[in-house]
Design an enzyme around this catalytic site. Structure first.
Site, mmCIF file in Angstrom:
data_model
loop_
_atom_site.group_PDB
_atom_site.id
_atom_site.type_symbol
_atom_site.label_atom_id
_atom_site.label_comp_id
_atom_site.label_asym_id
_atom_site.label_seq_id
_atom_site.Cartn_x
_atom_site.Cartn_y
_atom_site.Cartn_z
ATOM 1 N N HIS A 40 -0.336 -3.230 13.675
ATOM 2 C CA HIS A 40 -0.417 -1.833 14.107
ATOM 3 C C HIS A 40 -1.722 -1.233 13.601
ATOM 4 C CE1 HIS A 40 0.576 -1.469 9.924
ATOM 5 N NE2 HIS A 40 0.031 -0.259 9.983
ATOM 6 N N HIS A 126 -8.271 0.767 11.715
ATOM 7 C CA HIS A 126 -8.336 -0.676 11.474
ATOM 8 C C HIS A 126 -6.946 -1.273 11.649
ATOM 9 C CE1 HIS A 126 -7.027 1.101 7.688
ATOM 10 N NE2 HIS A 126 -6.371 -0.037 7.497
HETATM 11 P P1 2AM Z 1 -3.115 -0.091 6.419
HETATM 12 O O1 2AM Z 1 -3.168 0.934 7.521
HETATM 13 O O2 2AM Z 1 -4.422 -0.321 5.755
HETATM 14 O O3 2AM Z 1 -2.517 -1.377 6.893
HETATM 15 C C1 2AM Z 1 2.349 1.519 5.698
HETATM 16 O O4 2AM Z 1 2.117 1.440 4.342
HETATM 17 C C2 2AM Z 1 1.045 1.570 6.478
HETATM 18 O O5 2AM Z 1 0.347 2.791 6.168
HETATM 19 C C3 2AM Z 1 0.102 0.446 6.196
HETATM 20 O O6 2AM Z 1 -0.432 0.032 7.397
HETATM 21 C C4 2AM Z 1 -0.944 1.058 5.287
HETATM 22 O O7 2AM Z 1 -2.189 0.487 5.235
HETATM 23 C C5 2AM Z 1 -0.988 2.484 5.784
HETATM 24 N N1 2AM Z 1 -1.453 3.415 4.760
HETATM 25 C C6 2AM Z 1 -2.432 4.332 4.906
HETATM 26 N N2 2AM Z 1 -2.584 5.050 3.792
HETATM 27 C C7 2AM Z 1 -1.708 4.563 2.897
HETATM 28 C C8 2AM Z 1 -1.381 4.887 1.538
HETATM 29 N N3 2AM Z 1 -2.002 5.864 0.872
HETATM 30 N N4 2AM Z 1 -0.436 4.167 0.926
HETATM 31 C C9 2AM Z 1 0.202 3.171 1.572
HETATM 32 N N5 2AM Z 1 -0.042 2.838 2.846
HETATM 33 C C10 2AM Z 1 -0.983 3.518 3.519
#
Ligand code: 2AM
Length: 176
Positions: A40, A126
């Site tokens: 995703h 990303h």
């Molecule tokens: P990602 O987008 O880099 O993969 C669930 O945790 C999703 O939310 C993941 O896809 C995660 O990283 C994203 N995400 C964005 N900000 C985050 C945060 N502060 N803490 C955890 N997950 C975060």
């Protein structure tokens, strides 16, 4: 006490499961590969949310997604990179296209107006392919571009279990 859910809003990238898995295989054992069913692109991370907020949240996203500026768009994923502190490797667009920027901003405006607190960091779209990334990994400078159709927006729950994390769509909106 009501239940708390870990939520985020994202675009479905599972349609690219095969090419993304091939990319993972090509990059080798550089970390923990993200499962194909979890592919995703996060638009907004909401964090821990009281389950009682779900109906209002769904209504808000539903109203927002009816806008047309960013519907029926695609995204060119032409860049690989790493976030060293988060220890993730990803692919994403080298340019933030206007439709995706609009989607992020429209949701940000609607959510903050409704009192939600969002990540203040600039949006870096990303798709994470690896977590627990080896510290010495260097991203390839050139990759074969992939096109992601922005077809489905999900409100995801991030649910952890002994088998790992699973991102479950709680509500979905077609952008086509
Ligand atoms: P990602 O987008 O880099 O993969 C669930 O945790 C999703 O939310 C993941 O896809 C995660 O990283 C994203 N995400 C964005 N900000 C985050 C945060 N502060 N803490 C955890 N997950 C975060």
């Amino acid at each position: 006490m009501s239940e708390t859910l870990r939520l985020f809003i994202g675009l479905d990238a599972t349609a690219l499961a095969r090419p993304l898995q091939l990319l993972q295989q090509g990059w080798g054992a550089i970390g923990k590969p993200v499962a194909a069913e979890n592919f995703h692109l996060t638009v907004h991370f909401l964090g821990s949310v009281d389950a009682g907020c779900l109906p209002a949240l769904q209504q808000l996203i539903g109203q927002c997604q009816q806008q047309h500026a960013w519907r029926s768009s695609s995204l060119t994923l032409d860049q690989a990179g790493a976030f060293p502190r988060a220890r993730v490797a990803w692919i994403g667009p080298s340019q933030l296209p206007m439709p995706l920027q609009q989607l992020e901003q429209d949701l940000r405006r609607a959510l903050t107006a409704a009192g939600w607190t969002l990540e203040p960091r600039p949006f870096r779209p990303h798709i994470t392919l690896f977590r627990a990334l080896a510290r010495d990994w260097t991203a390839p400078t050139a990759i074969t571009p992939l096109s992601l159709t922005l077809d489905t927006l999900h409100l995801y729950e991030s649910r952890s279990s002994p088998h790992g994390v699973r991102y479950l769509p709680l509500a979905s909106w077609s952008l086509l």
